[in-house]
Design a protein around this motif. Structure first.
Motif, PDB file in Angstrom:
ATOM      1  N   ILE A   1       0.847  -1.202   0.000  1.00 42.52           N
ATOM      2  CA  ILE A   1       0.000   0.000   0.000  1.00 42.52           C
ATOM      3  C   ILE A   1       0.878   1.246   0.000  1.00 42.52           C
ATOM      4  N   GLU A   2       1.915   1.231   0.828  1.00 44.25           N
ATOM      5  CA  GLU A   2       2.840   2.367   0.865  1.00 44.25           C
ATOM      6  C   GLU A   2       3.522   2.556  -0.484  1.00 44.25           C
ATOM      7  N   ALA A   3       3.984   1.477  -1.084  1.00 43.65           N
ATOM      8  CA  ALA A   3       4.655   1.566  -2.382  1.00 43.65           C
ATOM      9  C   ALA A   3       3.707   2.126  -3.453  1.00 43.65           C
ATOM     10  N   TYR A   4       2.473   1.666  -3.455  1.00 42.74           N
ATOM     11  CA  TYR A   4       1.480   2.164  -4.417  1.00 42.74           C
ATOM     12  C   TYR A   4       1.263   3.667  -4.226  1.00 42.74           C
ATOM     13  N   GLY A   5       1.070   4.070  -2.978  1.00 37.37           N
ATOM     14  CA  GLY A   5       0.838   5.481  -2.688  1.00 37.37           C
ATOM     15  C   GLY A   5       2.020   6.356  -3.047  1.00 37.37           C
ATOM     16  N   LEU A   6       3.233   5.889  -2.755  1.00 32.21           N
ATOM     17  CA  LEU A   6       4.417   6.657  -3.121  1.00 32.21           C
ATOM     18  C   LEU A   6       4.565   6.752  -4.642  1.00 32.21           C
ATOM     19  N   TRP A   7       4.307   5.652  -5.323  1.00 28.01           N
ATOM     20  CA  TRP A   7       4.424   5.644  -6.784  1.00 28.01           C
ATOM     21  C   TRP A   7       3.480   6.672  -7.409  1.00 28.01           C
ATOM     22  N   HIS A   8       2.304   6.811  -6.798  1.00 30.75           N
ATOM     23  CA  HIS A   8       1.291   7.754  -7.308  1.00 30.75           C
ATOM     24  C   HIS A   8       1.348   9.102  -6.592  1.00 30.75           C
ATOM     25  N   ASN A   9       2.440   9.341  -5.866  1.00 31.14           N
ATOM     26  CA  ASN A   9       2.726  10.626  -5.234  1.00 31.14           C
ATOM     27  C   ASN A   9       1.623  11.084  -4.270  1.00 31.14           C
ATOM     28  N   MET A  10       1.101  10.152  -3.498  1.00 33.42           N
ATOM     29  CA  MET A  10       0.094  10.493  -2.496  1.00 33.42           C
ATOM     30  C   MET A  10       0.803  11.025  -1.253  1.00 33.42           C
ATOM     31  N   ARG A  11       0.396  12.192  -0.821  1.00 31.44           N
ATOM     32  CA  ARG A  11       1.087  12.878   0.278  1.00 31.44           C
ATOM     33  C   ARG A  11       1.085  12.068   1.578  1.00 31.44           C
ATOM     34  N   TRP A  12      -0.020  11.404   1.896  1.00 31.40           N
ATOM     35  CA  TRP A  12      -0.093  10.674   3.166  1.00 31.40           C
ATOM     36  C   TRP A  12       0.914   9.535   3.213  1.00 31.40           C
ATOM     37  N   THR A  13       1.216   8.938   2.058  1.00 29.85           N
ATOM     38  CA  THR A  13       2.209   7.856   2.071  1.00 29.85           C
ATOM     39  C   THR A  13       3.623   8.409   2.209  1.00 29.85           C
ATOM     40  N   GLN A  14       3.833   9.645   1.778  1.00 28.98           N
ATOM     41  CA  GLN A  14       5.131  10.280   2.008  1.00 28.98           C
ATOM     42  C   GLN A  14       5.333  10.493   3.511  1.00 28.98           C
ATOM     43  N   TRP A  15       4.294  10.943   4.191  1.00 29.21           N
ATOM     44  CA  TRP A  15       4.350  11.077   5.648  1.00 29.21           C
ATOM     45  C   TRP A  15       4.560   9.712   6.300  1.00 29.21           C
ATOM     46  N   PHE A  16       3.844   8.716   5.807  1.00 27.93           N
ATOM     47  CA  PHE A  16       3.967   7.369   6.366  1.00 27.93           C
ATOM     48  C   PHE A  16       5.393   6.848   6.206  1.00 27.93           C
ATOM     49  N   ALA A  17       5.981   7.061   5.024  1.00 32.83           N
ATOM     50  CA  ALA A  17       7.357   6.613   4.772  1.00 32.83           C
ATOM     51  C   ALA A  17       8.330   7.319   5.715  1.00 32.83           C
ATOM     52  N   LEU A  18       8.146   8.616   5.912  1.00 36.03           N
ATOM     53  CA  LEU A  18       9.011   9.371   6.811  1.00 36.03           C
ATOM     54  C   LEU A  18       8.889   8.846   8.242  1.00 36.03           C
ATOM     55  N   LEU A  19       7.667   8.735   8.736  1.00 38.64           N
ATOM     56  CA  LEU A  19       7.451   8.338  10.127  1.00 38.64           C
ATOM     57  C   LEU A  19       7.799   6.876  10.383  1.00 38.64           C
ATOM     58  N   SER A  20       7.398   5.990   9.477  1.00 42.62           N
ATOM     59  CA  SER A  20       7.691   4.572   9.700  1.00 42.62           C
ATOM     60  C   SER A  20       9.193   4.303   9.607  1.00 42.62           C
ATOM     61  N   GLY A  21       9.880   5.022   8.736  1.00 40.50           N
ATOM     62  CA  GLY A  21      11.331   4.878   8.657  1.00 40.50           C
ATOM     63  C   GLY A  21      12.022   5.451   9.872  1.00 40.50           C
ATOM     64  N   ALA A  22      11.541   6.597  10.354  1.00 42.03           N
ATOM     65  CA  ALA A  22      12.158   7.256  11.507  1.00 42.03           C
ATOM     66  C   ALA A  22      11.995   6.426  12.778  1.00 42.03           C
TER      67      ALA A  22
END
Length: 152
Positions: A88-109
């Motif tokens: 789901i995160e990969a799909y959202g990032l691929w389609h430039n969805m802002r919430w998945t960018q936040w998710f990637a930042l927070l889940s990685g941090a």
């Protein structure tokens, strides 16, 4: 396509890869559910031409044999859920969805302190590489979410 889309898509590919690896783990765990794990561990040790009575192979056989079938099922379910989240995160990032960018930042941090601790406690090149990749992803997602404004 913005200048950051290529980088965000690279992060999407990384997340999809993590999801694919988790899917393989989930399938593997599911396949071995219901089987005699001690016998499988013993067979693996013999296949690798190791002495099952020696120290480390004995520990491995004992540890694998102590995993219950319900624990194996639960681990397979957890790996499947993790797979879904990563896809789901990969799909959202691929389609430039802002919430998945936040998710990637927070889940990685969230993982950074644990990865740093692991690198200090059990230093290896793998722990360094994992920490550095995650640090680059977190920093990159930060700069995507908070781009610097041009000063005139």
């Amino acid at each position: 396509m913005k200048h950051s889309d290529g980088g965000v898509r690279a992060v999407a590919v990384l997340e999809a890869t993590k999801g694919l690896l988790a899917l393989l783990v989930a399938i593997g765990l599911h396949v071995y559910t219901g089987q005699n794990l001690s016998a499988l561990a013993l067979e693996l040790v013999r296949h690798l031409h190791l002495n099952p009575a020696s120290h480390y192979p004995g520990i491995f056989i004992s540890a694998v044999g102590s995993v219950s079938q319900s624990s194996l099922t639960l681990m397979a379910f957890g790996a499947a859920v993790y797979t879904s989240v990563r896809f789901i995160e990969a799909y959202g990032l691929w389609h430039n969805m802002r919430w998945t960018q936040w998710f990637a930042l927070l889940s990685g941090a969230i993982y950074l302190p644990f990865e740093l601790y692991e690198m200090i406690r059990h230093f290896s090149m793998l722990s360094v590489i994992v920490l550095l990749i995650n640090l680059v992803v977190v920093m990159y997602m930060y700069f995507v979410l908070f781009p610097r404004r041009a000063v005139i």
